[in-house]
Design a protein around this motif. Sequence first.
Motif, PDB file in Angstrom:
ATOM      1  N   MET A   1      45.668 -30.675  15.303  1.00  0.00           N
ATOM      2  CA  MET A   1      46.622 -31.723  15.649  1.00  0.00           C
ATOM      3  C   MET A   1      45.922 -32.855  16.395  1.00  0.00           C
ATOM      4  SD  MET A   1      50.378 -31.395  17.359  1.00  0.00           S
ATOM      5  CE  MET A   1      49.813 -30.669  18.889  1.00  0.00           C
ATOM      6  N   GLU A   2      44.968 -32.499  17.249  1.00  0.00           N
ATOM      7  CA  GLU A   2      44.194 -33.523  17.948  1.00  0.00           C
ATOM      8  C   GLU A   2      43.548 -34.474  16.945  1.00  0.00           C
ATOM      9  OE1 GLU A   2      40.041 -33.853  20.531  1.00  0.00           O
ATOM     10  OE2 GLU A   2      40.932 -31.902  20.124  1.00  0.00           O
ATOM     11  N   HIS A   3      43.034 -33.921  15.862  1.00  0.00           N
ATOM     12  CA  HIS A   3      42.384 -34.738  14.840  1.00  0.00           C
ATOM     13  C   HIS A   3      43.367 -35.730  14.223  1.00  0.00           C
ATOM     14  CE1 HIS A   3      40.214 -35.932  11.263  1.00  0.00           C
ATOM     15  NE2 HIS A   3      41.161 -35.409  10.513  1.00  0.00           N
ATOM     16  N   TYR A   4      44.525 -35.261  13.821  1.00  0.00           N
ATOM     17  CA  TYR A   4      45.498 -36.140  13.174  1.00  0.00           C
ATOM     18  C   TYR A   4      46.027 -37.217  14.119  1.00  0.00           C
ATOM     19  CZ  TYR A   4      45.842 -33.153   9.015  1.00  0.00           C
ATOM     20  OH  TYR A   4      45.580 -32.463   7.856  1.00  0.00           O
ATOM     21  N   LEU A   5      46.082 -36.909  15.412  1.00  0.00           N
ATOM     22  CA  LEU A   5      46.674 -37.847  16.366  1.00  0.00           C
ATOM     23  C   LEU A   5      45.643 -38.715  17.080  1.00  0.00           C
ATOM     24  CD1 LEU A   5      49.504 -35.660  17.941  1.00  0.00           C
ATOM     25  CD2 LEU A   5      49.678 -37.377  16.132  1.00  0.00           C
ATOM     26  N   ARG A   6      44.379 -38.556  16.752  1.00  0.00           N
ATOM     27  CA  ARG A   6      43.362 -39.420  17.356  1.00  0.00           C
ATOM     28  C   ARG A   6      43.419 -40.797  16.709  1.00  0.00           C
ATOM     29  NH1 ARG A   6      37.571 -37.071  18.708  1.00  0.00           N
ATOM     30  NH2 ARG A   6      38.953 -36.040  20.207  1.00  0.00           N
ATOM     31  N   ASN A   7      43.399 -41.822  17.529  1.00  0.00           N
ATOM     32  CA  ASN A   7      43.497 -43.192  17.020  1.00  0.00           C
ATOM     33  C   ASN A   7      42.373 -43.506  16.040  1.00  0.00           C
ATOM     34  OD1 ASN A   7      45.723 -43.623  18.663  1.00  0.00           O
ATOM     35  ND2 ASN A   7      44.561 -44.643  20.276  1.00  0.00           N
ATOM     36  N   LEU A   8      42.713 -44.312  15.034  1.00  0.00           N
ATOM     37  CA  LEU A   8      41.738 -44.783  14.053  1.00  0.00           C
ATOM     38  C   LEU A   8      41.689 -46.304  14.160  1.00  0.00           C
ATOM     39  CD1 LEU A   8      39.809 -44.312  11.695  1.00  0.00           C
ATOM     40  CD2 LEU A   8      41.785 -44.303  10.151  1.00  0.00           C
ATOM     41  N   PRO A   9      40.774 -46.831  14.983  1.00  0.00           N
ATOM     42  CA  PRO A   9      40.727 -48.280  15.217  1.00  0.00           C
ATOM     43  C   PRO A   9      40.607 -49.067  13.916  1.00  0.00           C
ATOM     44  CG  PRO A   9      39.309 -47.127  16.769  1.00  0.00           C
ATOM     45  CD  PRO A   9      39.746 -46.105  15.757  1.00  0.00           C
ATOM     46  N   GLY A  10      41.372 -50.146  13.846  1.00  0.00           N
ATOM     47  CA  GLY A  10      41.310 -51.020  12.689  1.00  0.00           C
ATOM     48  C   GLY A  10      42.167 -50.602  11.518  1.00  0.00           C
ATOM     49  N   SER A  11      42.802 -49.436  11.605  1.00  0.00           N
ATOM     50  CA  SER A  11      43.634 -48.976  10.493  1.00  0.00           C
ATOM     51  C   SER A  11      45.041 -49.551  10.603  1.00  0.00           C
ATOM     52  CB  SER A  11      43.691 -47.450  10.456  1.00  0.00           C
ATOM     53  OG  SER A  11      44.298 -46.937  11.629  1.00  0.00           O
ATOM     54  N   GLY A  14      47.267 -46.279  11.971  1.00  0.00           N
ATOM     55  CA  GLY A  14      46.703 -45.297  12.887  1.00  0.00           C
ATOM     56  C   GLY A  14      45.921 -45.854  14.050  1.00  0.00           C
ATOM     57  N   ALA A  15      45.945 -47.171  14.253  1.00  0.00           N
ATOM     58  CA  ALA A  15      45.161 -47.761  15.341  1.00  0.00           C
ATOM     59  C   ALA A  15      45.646 -47.284  16.705  1.00  0.00           C
ATOM     60  CB  ALA A  15      45.211 -49.283  15.260  1.00  0.00           C
ATOM     61  N   ASP A  16      46.941 -47.069  16.829  1.00  0.00           N
ATOM     62  CA  ASP A  16      47.526 -46.530  18.059  1.00  0.00           C
ATOM     63  C   ASP A  16      48.580 -45.505  17.642  1.00  0.00           C
ATOM     64  OD1 ASP A  16      48.695 -45.902  20.446  1.00  0.00           O
ATOM     65  OD2 ASP A  16      49.271 -47.948  20.983  1.00  0.00           O
ATOM     66  N   LYS A  17      48.240 -44.242  17.769  1.00  0.00           N
ATOM     67  CA  LYS A  17      49.127 -43.181  17.302  1.00  0.00           C
ATOM     68  C   LYS A  17      50.026 -42.632  18.407  1.00  0.00           C
ATOM     69  CE  LYS A  17      45.924 -41.793  13.633  1.00  0.00           C
ATOM     70  NZ  LYS A  17      45.126 -40.703  13.029  1.00  0.00           N
ATOM     71  N   SER A  18      50.056 -43.313  19.540  1.00  0.00           N
ATOM     72  CA  SER A  18      50.874 -42.817  20.649  1.00  0.00           C
ATOM     73  C   SER A  18      52.349 -42.757  20.270  1.00  0.00           C
ATOM     74  CB  SER A  18      50.680 -43.683  21.890  1.00  0.00           C
ATOM     75  OG  SER A  18      51.031 -45.037  21.642  1.00  0.00           O
ATOM     76  N   ALA A  19      52.812 -43.703  19.453  1.00  0.00           N
ATOM     77  CA  ALA A  19      54.220 -43.681  19.049  1.00  0.00           C
ATOM     78  C   ALA A  19      54.525 -42.452  18.201  1.00  0.00           C
ATOM     79  CB  ALA A  19      54.566 -44.956  18.279  1.00  0.00           C
ATOM     80  N   VAL A  20      53.563 -42.053  17.376  1.00  0.00           N
ATOM     81  CA  VAL A  20      53.742 -40.848  16.561  1.00  0.00           C
ATOM     82  C   VAL A  20      53.801 -39.615  17.458  1.00  0.00           C
ATOM     83  CG1 VAL A  20      52.708 -39.394  14.768  1.00  0.00           C
ATOM     84  CG2 VAL A  20      52.625 -41.886  14.554  1.00  0.00           C
ATOM     85  N   ALA A  21      52.874 -39.529  18.411  1.00  0.00           N
ATOM     86  CA  ALA A  21      52.860 -38.388  19.331  1.00  0.00           C
ATOM     87  C   ALA A  21      54.148 -38.333  20.158  1.00  0.00           C
ATOM     88  CB  ALA A  21      51.647 -38.477  20.244  1.00  0.00           C
TER      89      ALA A  21
END
Length: 306
Positions: A1-11, A14-21
């Motif tokens: 889960m950590e992997h899926y929720l880690r931010n992916l800059p520039g995407s 997924g640049a900020d996944k805090s809303a998903v979490a």
Amino acid sequence: MEHYLRNLPGSLYGADKSAVANKMAENNAILLLLNGQDDGTNPAGEMMGQPLYQNEIQVEGHSWYINQDYTHRDATFEEILHMVHDTGIGVDGNGGLPGALPDFQAEIRAAQENALAENLWGIGQAEWIEELTAENSLSQEYLASVIDAYYGLWGAWSESATHGMWGLYVAKTREEIPTEDPLGAALTSKFFHPYLTYNARIDADFEGVFSLRFASDLPYTHHAQYLKDVTLTGSHDSGVRVNQLDNRITGNSGSNTVVFSGDSSEYTVQRDGDEVVVTDNTSDRDGVNTLVGIEKLEFTDQTIEL
């Protein structure tokens, strides 16, 4: 889960996944780690939450992982993605929970509908597709098929040379997705990291050299090629073969060797406190590797003791 929720800059999504979490928390996301397997015999499987069974979890370096044993196939990526999708990204339609990324879900839905219409996914599974339609889980199962292929989980499956996810998805490896399912391929870079971001703790019983570089004679490297951060556990004198990524490799209590692809003269070796940084001066080969608790560096011309 950590992997899926880690931010992916520039995407895009997924640049900020805090809303998903945060949405997962609001929707009471629960992961059930259950004994046994998904055969209906464990009553805890009926509890509210996303089940993940013991016999569907592969630990890097364990025999199930090394041999890519599909009787114990690794379902962790699929099941945890289902939880992130259902409770975080969100699912449109009947019974779906409100999600943080409705625009992304709209793209997932469009790709899923296209894949189903073009016979790219759900191949030969009419009855199963009817069940998924009734429970509104078509898009979740489709996305899991794409991402499983993207992270190499079906590359070693021997029952089909071309299809993944038990033969119901048209692509078996990451390289095949853009050609076979372009809409599915377009989803990946918008939210998902191109490599696995978590620290993989190699099983304590593993002996030998764990390869992060793809090799056709090592089935597990279809998946392991996307790792970049590994820790050897236990006490065996084991090693790690690096890939082209910037790896971080931590040794165990034994004598550990990191294996490189070129002559020692083609690398720069520097000490930084307790770490040793080995930089490949040839681009796109072995990257920059940060090593902790490693005793030897093996190059093609010599082995150097640290």
